[in-house]
Every structure is written in structure tokens, then in C-alpha cells.
Motif scaffolding. Structure first.
Motif, PDB file in Angstrom:
ATOM      1  N   VAL A   1       0.835  -1.207   0.000  1.00  0.00           N
ATOM      2  CA  VAL A   1       0.000   0.000   0.000  1.00  0.00           C
ATOM      3  C   VAL A   1       0.868   1.254   0.000  1.00  0.00           C
ATOM      4  CG1 VAL A   1      -1.663   1.322   1.344  1.00  0.00           C
ATOM      5  CG2 VAL A   1      -1.975  -1.133   1.064  1.00  0.00           C
ATOM      6  N   VAL A   2       1.953   1.246   0.783  1.00  0.00           N
ATOM      7  CA  VAL A   2       2.840   2.408   0.822  1.00  0.00           C
ATOM      8  C   VAL A   2       3.472   2.643  -0.546  1.00  0.00           C
ATOM      9  CG1 VAL A   2       5.019   3.275   1.762  1.00  0.00           C
ATOM     10  CG2 VAL A   2       3.318   2.269   3.288  1.00  0.00           C
ATOM     11  N   VAL A   3       3.933   1.587  -1.196  1.00  0.00           N
ATOM     12  CA  VAL A   3       4.514   1.725  -2.531  1.00  0.00           C
ATOM     13  C   VAL A   3       3.499   2.284  -3.512  1.00  0.00           C
ATOM     14  CG1 VAL A   3       5.444   0.441  -4.499  1.00  0.00           C
ATOM     15  CG2 VAL A   3       6.243  -0.076  -2.185  1.00  0.00           C
ATOM     16  N   MET A   4       2.251   1.792  -3.431  1.00  0.00           N
ATOM     17  CA  MET A   4       1.200   2.274  -4.324  1.00  0.00           C
ATOM     18  C   MET A   4       0.906   3.752  -4.086  1.00  0.00           C
ATOM     19  SD  MET A   4      -2.805   1.161  -4.326  1.00  0.00           S
ATOM     20  CE  MET A   4      -2.987   2.017  -2.755  1.00  0.00           C
ATOM     21  N   VAL A   5       0.770   4.141  -2.818  1.00  0.00           N
ATOM     22  CA  VAL A   5       0.452   5.532  -2.494  1.00  0.00           C
ATOM     23  C   VAL A   5       1.580   6.458  -2.935  1.00  0.00           C
ATOM     24  CG1 VAL A   5       0.057   7.142  -0.602  1.00  0.00           C
ATOM     25  CG2 VAL A   5      -1.103   4.936  -0.611  1.00  0.00           C
ATOM     26  N   VAL A   6       2.827   6.067  -2.693  1.00  0.00           N
ATOM     27  CA  VAL A   6       3.967   6.895  -3.095  1.00  0.00           C
ATOM     28  C   VAL A   6       4.008   7.062  -4.607  1.00  0.00           C
ATOM     29  CG1 VAL A   6       6.489   6.986  -3.190  1.00  0.00           C
ATOM     30  CG2 VAL A   6       5.349   6.368  -1.056  1.00  0.00           C
TER      31      VAL A   6
ATOM     32  N   PHE B   1       3.297  10.650  -9.174  1.00  0.00           N
ATOM     33  CA  PHE B   1       2.737  10.896 -10.497  1.00  0.00           C
ATOM     34  C   PHE B   1       1.807  12.105 -10.472  1.00  0.00           C
ATOM     35  CE2 PHE B   1      -0.257  10.008 -13.994  1.00  0.00           C
ATOM     36  CZ  PHE B   1       0.648   9.865 -15.038  1.00  0.00           C
ATOM     37  N   GLY B   2       0.951  12.191  -9.449  1.00  0.00           N
ATOM     38  CA  GLY B   2       0.037  13.323  -9.341  1.00  0.00           C
ATOM     39  C   GLY B   2       0.772  14.635  -9.125  1.00  0.00           C
ATOM     40  N   SER B   3       1.846  14.593  -8.340  1.00  0.00           N
ATOM     41  CA  SER B   3       2.615  15.815  -8.102  1.00  0.00           C
ATOM     42  C   SER B   3       3.263  16.317  -9.391  1.00  0.00           C
ATOM     43  CB  SER B   3       3.702  15.553  -7.044  1.00  0.00           C
ATOM     44  OG  SER B   3       3.120  15.170  -5.817  1.00  0.00           O
ATOM     45  N   LEU B   4       3.764  15.401 -10.209  1.00  0.00           N
ATOM     46  CA  LEU B   4       4.365  15.801 -11.480  1.00  0.00           C
ATOM     47  C   LEU B   4       3.321  16.381 -12.428  1.00  0.00           C
ATOM     48  CD1 LEU B   4       6.878  12.863 -12.062  1.00  0.00           C
ATOM     49  CD2 LEU B   4       7.418  15.242 -11.530  1.00  0.00           C
ATOM     50  N   ILE B   5       2.116  15.826 -12.408  1.00  0.00           N
ATOM     51  CA  ILE B   5       1.043  16.375 -13.245  1.00  0.00           C
ATOM     52  C   ILE B   5       0.705  17.795 -12.804  1.00  0.00           C
ATOM     53  CG2 ILE B   5      -1.405  16.152 -13.833  1.00  0.00           C
ATOM     54  CD1 ILE B   5      -1.080  13.153 -13.812  1.00  0.00           C
ATOM     55  N   VAL B   6       0.570  17.987 -11.477  1.00  0.00           N
ATOM     56  CA  VAL B   6       0.279  19.326 -10.960  1.00  0.00           C
ATOM     57  C   VAL B   6       1.398  20.291 -11.321  1.00  0.00           C
ATOM     58  CG1 VAL B   6      -0.039  20.668  -8.852  1.00  0.00           C
ATOM     59  CG2 VAL B   6      -1.188  18.461  -9.101  1.00  0.00           C
ATOM     60  N   TRP B   7       2.649  19.832 -11.220  1.00  0.00           N
ATOM     61  CA  TRP B   7       3.793  20.680 -11.567  1.00  0.00           C
ATOM     62  C   TRP B   7       3.752  21.097 -13.034  1.00  0.00           C
ATOM     63  CZ3 TRP B   7       7.554  18.954 -15.105  1.00  0.00           C
ATOM     64  CH2 TRP B   7       8.608  19.858 -15.316  1.00  0.00           C
ATOM     65  N   ALA B   8       3.522  20.129 -13.937  1.00  0.00           N
ATOM     66  CA  ALA B   8       3.544  20.431 -15.367  1.00  0.00           C
ATOM     67  C   ALA B   8       2.424  21.387 -15.752  1.00  0.00           C
ATOM     68  CB  ALA B   8       3.444  19.131 -16.173  1.00  0.00           C
ATOM     69  N   PHE B   9       1.193  21.068 -15.353  1.00  0.00           N
ATOM     70  CA  PHE B   9       0.074  21.934 -15.714  1.00  0.00           C
ATOM     71  C   PHE B   9       0.142  23.272 -14.969  1.00  0.00           C
ATOM     72  CE2 PHE B   9      -1.710  17.933 -17.257  1.00  0.00           C
ATOM     73  CZ  PHE B   9      -2.331  18.348 -18.428  1.00  0.00           C
ATOM     74  N   GLY B  10       0.681  23.259 -13.740  1.00  0.00           N
ATOM     75  CA  GLY B  10       0.838  24.509 -13.014  1.00  0.00           C
ATOM     76  C   GLY B  10       1.823  25.445 -13.689  1.00  0.00           C
TER      77      GLY B  10
ATOM     78  N   THR C   1     -12.474  14.251  -6.301  1.00  0.00           N
ATOM     79  CA  THR C   1     -11.358  13.379  -6.649  1.00  0.00           C
ATOM     80  C   THR C   1     -10.686  12.823  -5.400  1.00  0.00           C
ATOM     81  OG1 THR C   1     -10.954  14.587  -8.710  1.00  0.00           O
ATOM     82  CG2 THR C   1      -9.150  13.244  -7.858  1.00  0.00           C
ATOM     83  N   MET C   2     -10.488  13.666  -4.395  1.00  0.00           N
ATOM     84  CA  MET C   2      -9.897  13.201  -3.149  1.00  0.00           C
ATOM     85  C   MET C   2     -10.784  12.156  -2.479  1.00  0.00           C
ATOM     86  SD  MET C   2      -6.986  14.569  -2.824  1.00  0.00           S
ATOM     87  CE  MET C   2      -6.702  14.055  -1.128  1.00  0.00           C
ATOM     88  N   SER C   3     -12.088  12.395  -2.465  1.00  0.00           N
ATOM     89  CA  SER C   3     -13.012  11.416  -1.887  1.00  0.00           C
ATOM     90  C   SER C   3     -12.967  10.113  -2.666  1.00  0.00           C
ATOM     91  CB  SER C   3     -14.433  11.983  -1.890  1.00  0.00           C
ATOM     92  OG  SER C   3     -14.498  13.194  -1.173  1.00  0.00           O
ATOM     93  N   PHE C   4     -12.903  10.222  -3.983  1.00  0.00           N
ATOM     94  CA  PHE C   4     -12.837   9.036  -4.835  1.00  0.00           C
ATOM     95  C   PHE C   4     -11.614   8.197  -4.487  1.00  0.00           C
ATOM     96  CE2 PHE C   4     -11.244   6.933  -8.641  1.00  0.00           C
ATOM     97  CZ  PHE C   4     -12.371   6.276  -9.121  1.00  0.00           C
TER      98      PHE C   4
END
Length: 355
Positions: free
Chosen positions: A66-71, A76-85, A143-146
Motif C-alpha cells: 500500500v505504501v509503494v502504491m500511495v507513493v 505521479f500526481g505531483s508531477l502532473i500538478v507541476w507540469a500543468f501549473g 477526486t480526493m473522496s474518490f
């Protein structure tokens, strides 16, 4: 005559059941979408947990998985936010150039009898911007709830994979148990292979887009490369968006229609070579689905479940065709839309590790 009537009646029942199932999937998307996504993640994560369970206690192996999956998802989500930001901030800082380009386009269109200013002022105003901001905020909250619901399902599902396999083996209806057992195993294997191939092709696409943007001097080359990498996970729609965005920016940067056409053509050439030439040869016949079926899957599931449906639409289709290949009555569907010959070699789920 009675036989014909019976077939018509049976076909009508199947059609009605299909329509009701689709309606249920759409209406109860908040229930079914997290379950589908959780099953998708379980298929990806289970090999890691199974290998860890060979030398670690079950709960500790689950925690590590679970930790590996969450990390991985957080990175991946942080990189998406960085690129679009970065792209968003560049738009704000270069607003004058975009305004100048918009004015030129408006003058050219109005000179050819196309009124744009009135339509723009009617549809794009302050209230529209506020509604858009509220919509984006609501989507982020949902999305967070999902993802929280998906995480709970994944944890519970990983705990029950072994028990599920035992239940299928001990079913009184051996044929049904065997179909479900082999179908589940083959589906998980195909989904893992699909994601490996899709990740490799997305990486190649992102690197090529980055190299091309660097070569022609297009600003935000790293961001465009990562956006192309991330959006390539959504067939057809993702590459289209990843091509249109840099082209729009090229319009404001180069100010030349010839350069814009060249950028658009080269980006589409990259997408075509990777998606239509390299990927089919890497994926092989085991994952072969007709382009029409892939396109239908993306649009159909995105209509039902939004962005999550667009991402998971093809894996759901792969699962559906894999299960169809396990039984003679539905084999024709797998033969028509997929490649069922690979499914016959499905290996049953291994016996659970005893502790």
C-alpha cells in the motif's frame, strides 16, 4: 416459428438487461467506479504483495504494498500538478501576447464574416470564470473522496485475494468456478502487460515530444514532454490534447503559420509512429483490440464515469473480452473484438502462502 420467436424474445431480454446495466453503471457511478478502479489497482499491486508474502507476514506485506502504491500515485500526481501549473503560470505571465494573438484572430475572422467578439463576451465573462473555478474546486474535492474510497477497497481486496481464489476452487458449480478463476487470472495478467506497454510507449512519446520541443526552441519543453507522457495513458483523446496544447502555444511564440503547421504535423507524426507502428509490435496479439473498439471504450466509459472512465475504459474492455473467451457461448465476442487464443493458457491462481 416458435424457435424464431424464442430467439427474438431471448435477444430482447439481453438488450433490456444490457440497457439496464448501463443505466445502473451511470446512475450509481459513485459506487461502481471506485470498485472498478480498485480491482484495476489490485491486479497491478498483487504480484508485489504475493512476492513479499513469501518471506514477510501477510499484514506487513500488505502495508509495504500500500505504501509503494500511495507513493507512486502521489509522485505521479505531483508531477502532473507541476507540469500543468507551470503551463498555467506561463499563460498568466504571457497574457499580453495571448491577447494580441486573440485580437489578430478576431480581426481576421470578422474580416471573413465570422463574428467572434459577441460570442466571446456572452459566454466568457467574470461569472463564467467564477463558475469554472467552483467546478474545478468541486472536482478536486470529489477526486480526493474518490481516491480515499478506492484506497479502502484496495486494502480490503488485497486481504481477500487468497480467500477469493479458495472460494472459486471450492464452488459446487465447477465450470463456473473454473471460468471465473481462469478469467480473473488471465485478466490480471493482461492488465499488467497492458500497463507495462502503455507506460513504455508513454515514456517514448514524452521523450520524443521533449526532444522535438527542445530542438525547435518551443518553451516549456520539459512540461510538454511530461504532459504528453501522462495524457498518453488515455488512448486517442490524451494524445490529441497533448498535441493541441503545444500547438496553441507555438502560435503565440513563433507568430508564423508555417511554424505552427510544422509543429502540429511533427507532434502528430510522433503520436502516429508510437501509437500505430511501435506499440502494436510491442504489445503483440495478446492485447490486440480493434481501434474502433478502443475508441468506443474510451468515449463510452468517459461518458459514464468521466476522466476515470476514459483512463480505465480499455482495461475494462480487456477484462470483458478475456472473460468472454473463457466460455464457448461468449467466445464469438472475444474472437470478433479481441484475440482469445492467448486466454486458453491461463494459469490458475497459486495456492495461498500459509503462515
Amino acid at each position: 416459428m416458435q424457435m424464431t420467436s424464442g430467439k427474438i424474445y431471448q435477444g430482447a431480454l439481453i438488450l433490456i438487461a444490457t440497457i439496464m446495466a448501463v443505466a445502473a453503471l451511470s446512475i450509481a457511478s459513485s459506487v461502481f467506479a471506485p470498485v472498478a478502479f480498485a480491482l484495476f489497482i489490485i491486479a497491478l499491486v498483487w504480484p508485489l504483495q504475493k512476492s513479499l508474502q513469501t518471506f514477510l507476514p501477510r499484514l506487513l506485506a500488505l502495508a509495504i504494498s500500500v505504501v509503494v502504491m500511495v507513493v507512486a500515485f502521489f509522485a505521479f500526481g505531483s508531477l502532473i500538478v507541476w507540469a500543468f501549473g507551470r503551463v498555467g503560470r506561463w499563460i498568466v505571465s504571457d497574457a499580453a501576447r495571448f491577447q494580441s494573438f486573440y485580437d489578430q484572430i478576431t480581426i481576421w475572422l470578422e474580416g471573413h464574416g465570422v463574428a467572434v467578439a459577441g460570442v466571446w463576451s456572452e459566454n466568457f465573462n467574470v461569472s463564467w470564470m467564477l463558475r469554472t473555478a467552483q467546478t474545478i474546486t468541486g472536482r478536486l474535492n470529489s477526486t480526493m473522496s474518490f481516491w480515499l474510497v478506492v484506497l479502502v477497497y484496495v486494502i480490503l481486496g488485497l486481504l481477500e485475494v487468497d480467500d477469493f481464489g479458495r472460494k472459486l476452487r471450492s464452488m459446487r458449480n465447477r465450470e463456473t468456478g473454473q471460468v471465473l478463476l481462469q478469467g480473473s487470472t488471465a485478466t490480471a495478467s493482461k492488465i499488467r502487460r497492458y500497463m507495462v506497454v502503455r507506460t513504455a510507449m508513454s515514456l517514448i512519446t514524452g521523450l520524443l515530444v521533449w526532444a522535438f520541443a527542445k530542438a525547435v526552441g518551443l518553451q516549456l519543453a520539459e512540461e510538454w514532454g511530461f504532459i504528453a507522457f501522462s495524457l498518453n495513458y488515455i488512448p486517442f483523446l490524451g494524445p490529441l490534447v497533448a498535441t493541441v496544447f503545444p500547438t496553441l502555444f507555438a502560435m503565440t511564440q513563433f507568430g508564423s503559420w508555417q511554424a505552427v503547421i510544422a509543429v502540429f504535423a511533427c507532434l502528430n507524426l510522433i503520436q502516429f509512429i508510437v501509437g500505430s507502428y511501435i506499440e502494436p509490435r510491442v504489445a503483440g496479439s495478446a492485447l490486440s483490440i480493434s481501434p474502433a473498439t478502443v475508441l468506443f471504450s474510451v468515449f463510452f466509459w468517459s461518458y459514464l464515469w468521466g476522466v476515470f472512465g476514459a483512463f480505465i475504459g480499455v482495461p475494462i474492455t480487456i477484462a470483458f473480452l478475456t472473460f468472454c473467451a473463457q466460455h464457448p457461448s461468449s467466445l464469438w465476442l472475444a474472437e470478433l473484438f479481441g484475440s482469445p487464443q492467448k486466454d486458453t493458457a491461463a494459469v490458475p491462481i497459486e495456492a495461498p502462502v500459509k503462515r
